[in-house]
Write a protein that holds these residues in place. Structure first.
Motif, PDB file in Angstrom:
ATOM      1  N   GLU A 246       7.290  -1.226   5.739  1.00 22.80           N
ATOM      2  CA  GLU A 246       6.382  -2.173   6.384  1.00 22.80           C
ATOM      3  C   GLU A 246       7.158  -3.237   7.152  1.00 22.80           C
ATOM      4  OE1 GLU A 246       2.787  -5.298   5.172  1.00 22.80           O
ATOM      5  OE2 GLU A 246       3.489  -3.791   3.739  1.00 22.80           O
ATOM      6  N   GLU A 247       8.242  -3.730   6.558  1.00 23.84           N
ATOM      7  CA  GLU A 247       9.052  -4.743   7.233  1.00 23.84           C
ATOM      8  C   GLU A 247       9.722  -4.168   8.481  1.00 23.84           C
ATOM      9  OE1 GLU A 247      12.805  -7.809   6.333  1.00 23.84           O
ATOM     10  OE2 GLU A 247      12.064  -6.450   4.772  1.00 23.84           O
ATOM     11  N   GLU A 248      10.243  -2.945   8.384  1.00 21.91           N
ATOM     12  CA  GLU A 248      10.875  -2.320   9.542  1.00 21.91           C
ATOM     13  C   GLU A 248       9.866  -2.089  10.663  1.00 21.91           C
ATOM     14  OE1 GLU A 248      14.433   0.274   7.376  1.00 21.91           O
ATOM     15  OE2 GLU A 248      12.403   1.115   7.570  1.00 21.91           O
ATOM     16  N   THR A 249       8.643  -1.693  10.293  1.00 18.93           N
ATOM     17  CA  THR A 249       7.595  -1.486  11.301  1.00 18.93           C
ATOM     18  C   THR A 249       7.272  -2.786  12.018  1.00 18.93           C
ATOM     19  OG1 THR A 249       6.623   0.354  10.061  1.00 18.93           O
ATOM     20  CG2 THR A 249       5.207  -0.758  11.661  1.00 18.93           C
ATOM     21  N   THR A 250       7.108  -3.861  11.247  1.00 14.14           N
ATOM     22  CA  THR A 250       6.804  -5.168  11.838  1.00 14.14           C
ATOM     23  C   THR A 250       7.893  -5.591  12.812  1.00 14.14           C
ATOM     24  OG1 THR A 250       5.573  -5.848   9.872  1.00 14.14           O
ATOM     25  CG2 THR A 250       6.354  -7.595  11.336  1.00 14.14           C
ATOM     26  N   ALA A 273      -6.656   1.164  11.604  1.00 14.97           N
ATOM     27  CA  ALA A 273      -6.984   1.243  10.188  1.00 14.97           C
ATOM     28  C   ALA A 273      -5.787   0.970   9.295  1.00 14.97           C
ATOM     29  CB  ALA A 273      -7.558   2.624   9.872  1.00 14.97           C
ATOM     30  N   THR A 274      -4.575   0.995   9.830  1.00 16.76           N
ATOM     31  CA  THR A 274      -3.394   0.715   9.012  1.00 16.76           C
ATOM     32  C   THR A 274      -3.249  -0.768   8.719  1.00 16.76           C
ATOM     33  OG1 THR A 274      -1.909   0.403  10.901  1.00 16.76           O
ATOM     34  CG2 THR A 274      -2.196   2.673  10.086  1.00 16.76           C
ATOM     35  N   GLY A 275      -3.994  -1.615   9.442  1.00 18.77           N
ATOM     36  CA  GLY A 275      -3.870  -3.059   9.290  1.00 18.77           C
ATOM     37  C   GLY A 275      -2.938  -3.670  10.304  1.00 18.77           C
ATOM     38  N   ALA A 276      -1.958  -2.927  10.776  1.00 16.11           N
ATOM     39  CA  ALA A 276      -1.036  -3.411  11.808  1.00 16.11           C
ATOM     40  C   ALA A 276      -1.587  -3.020  13.174  1.00 16.11           C
ATOM     41  CB  ALA A 276       0.347  -2.805  11.608  1.00 16.11           C
ATOM     42  N   ARG A 291       1.218   3.397  24.801  1.00 17.74           N
ATOM     43  CA  ARG A 291       0.522   3.117  23.545  1.00 17.74           C
ATOM     44  C   ARG A 291       1.527   3.264  22.406  1.00 17.74           C
ATOM     45  NH1 ARG A 291       0.162   6.917  19.682  1.00 17.74           N
ATOM     46  NH2 ARG A 291      -0.713   8.413  21.113  1.00 17.74           N
ATOM     47  N   ILE A 292       1.721   2.192  21.634  1.00 16.79           N
ATOM     48  CA  ILE A 292       2.645   2.180  20.508  1.00 16.79           C
ATOM     49  C   ILE A 292       1.830   1.831  19.269  1.00 16.79           C
ATOM     50  CG2 ILE A 292       4.869   1.361  19.652  1.00 16.79           C
ATOM     51  CD1 ILE A 292       4.981   2.510  22.491  1.00 16.79           C
ATOM     52  N   ALA A 293       1.803   2.732  18.287  1.00 16.94           N
ATOM     53  CA  ALA A 293       0.880   2.547  17.170  1.00 16.94           C
ATOM     54  C   ALA A 293       1.515   2.923  15.841  1.00 16.94           C
ATOM     55  CB  ALA A 293      -0.376   3.393  17.381  1.00 16.94           C
ATOM     56  N   PRO A 294       1.479   2.021  14.844  1.00 20.85           N
ATOM     57  CA  PRO A 294       1.901   2.398  13.490  1.00 20.85           C
ATOM     58  C   PRO A 294       0.912   3.405  12.898  1.00 20.85           C
ATOM     59  CG  PRO A 294       1.762   0.001  13.763  1.00 20.85           C
ATOM     60  CD  PRO A 294       1.079   0.620  14.941  1.00 20.85           C
ATOM     61  N   SER A 295       1.380   4.278  12.029  1.00 19.81           N
ATOM     62  CA  SER A 295       0.507   5.218  11.342  1.00 19.81           C
ATOM     63  C   SER A 295       0.648   5.037   9.849  1.00 19.81           C
ATOM     64  CB  SER A 295       0.844   6.663  11.733  1.00 19.81           C
ATOM     65  OG  SER A 295       2.048   7.068  11.111  1.00 19.81           O
ATOM     66  N   SER A 296      -0.242   5.648   9.082  1.00 15.97           N
ATOM     67  CA  SER A 296      -0.232   5.461   7.639  1.00 15.97           C
ATOM     68  C   SER A 296       0.938   6.162   6.969  1.00 15.97           C
ATOM     69  CB  SER A 296      -1.552   5.959   7.041  1.00 15.97           C
ATOM     70  OG  SER A 296      -1.718   7.340   7.273  1.00 15.97           O
TER      71      SER A 296
END
Length: 316
Positions: A246-250, A273-276, A291-296
């Protein structure tokens, strides 16, 4: 940029938001019934349900818009692979522009779509739209069949507050029975196509450098593909990073946002839906949309769509 090219970019942006939403829809709550429905769905059923969701949003709208369906191929590779399903699954994606109404009504149409879906018991992906924004978007999902949809206002004239509303619906992943093995890159034939391909790959490379995390091996459906929207053509490049904490994603998302903002891209945040939040960015120089998107799964998914410039007549 031509007005029809602008509206095409708006539609691609809407489709990108819908795909971003689907990046974690298969994350799974252990509901075996949901998985069974996904496994037995076919293209006809997915198409009918997607049309129903669109018309549920539009039926009671005032002023009444006309639906203009995009020319983007509706059946495509499954983007939501977060449940570990087979890579040969597909998803059905349906996108309509809401035309025939003043541009000043675009925000109202998006809100009316939201209201209609709320009355039917459909759920927000993470939060309601920002209705203080003159060009809002809202992303929701159906229950229990888990279709994901976005109503979005694309900017046509920011100074006048005029926009173009669009609705996109994406099905859950389901097994394909078509067995297509065509290489999407094989559709890139002309010099203009190749120029757009190189631009998309160059943008992806700069985004990769900004994220500063390793990319994952490309699954089926990633790589370079071609799309046609009315008279306009586009090249799309998709890829993913390795799973991150999570920290690396942020930190990675903050770095790529800084890259966009310092190099002239306009940036928009889209809830997921991941919150980020995902980032949707547009390059004003060549019309590319990223488009740059975090995934679950922890991976960050990236996609760049670049318009193919029209061929110039010989001697010009």
């Amino acid at each position: 940029m031509k007005p029809n090219r602008i509206t095409s970019i708006i539609v691609l942006l809407c489709a990108a938001v819908a795909i971003t939403a689907c990046g974690s829809q298969q994350g799974g709550n252990g509901n075996g019934a949901k998985k069974s429905r996904q496994a037995t769905m076919d293209e006809q059923q997915a198409s009918a349900r997607a049309e129903e969701i669109v018309h549920q949003a539009v039926e009671g709208m005032s002023p009444k818009p006309s639906l203009k369906r995009t020319g983007l191929r509706p059946l495509g590779a499954c983007i939501a692979r977060d449940d570990g399903g087979p890579d040969d699954r597909v998803q059905y994606r349906l996108t309509y522009q809401l035309t025939g109404v003043p541009g000043s009504e675009a925000k109202s149409l998006v809100r009316q779509a939201r209201d209609a879906w709320v009355k039917l018991g459909y759920k927000f992906q993470s939060q309601d739209g920002d209705w203080s924004d003159p060009f809002p978007s809202v992303s929701m999902r159906t229950e229990p069949d888990d279709f994901w949809m976005t109503a979005l206002t694309g900017v046509v004239d920011r100074a006048k507050g005029e926009g173009l509303a669009a609705i996109s619906v994406t099905s859950p992943c389901f097994a394909s029975n078509q067995g297509s093995t065509a290489d999407p890159a094989s559709f890139l034939r002309t010099q203009a196509d190749e120029h757009a391909r190189q631009l998309a790959l160059a943008h992806s490379s700069r985004i990769y450098d900004a994220l500063r995390v390793r990319h994952a091996p490309a699954p089926a459906g990633d790589g370079v593909s071609a799309h046609q929207e009315s008279e306009d053509a586009f090249v799309h490049h998709a890829w993913s990073t390795l799973p991150l904490t999570e920290e690396e994603t942020t930190q990675a998302m903050a770095r790529v946002r800084t890259y966009f903002e310092t190099t002239g891209w306009s940036v928009r945040h889209i809830p997921t839906a991941t919150g980020a939040p995902a980032l949707i960015a547009r390059n004003a120089r060549d019309g590319s949309v990223a488009r740059i998107a975090p995934s679950s799964t922890g991976a960050v998914r990236a996609g760049v769509t670049t318009p193919v410039p029209p061929e110039q007549p010989a001697g010009t």
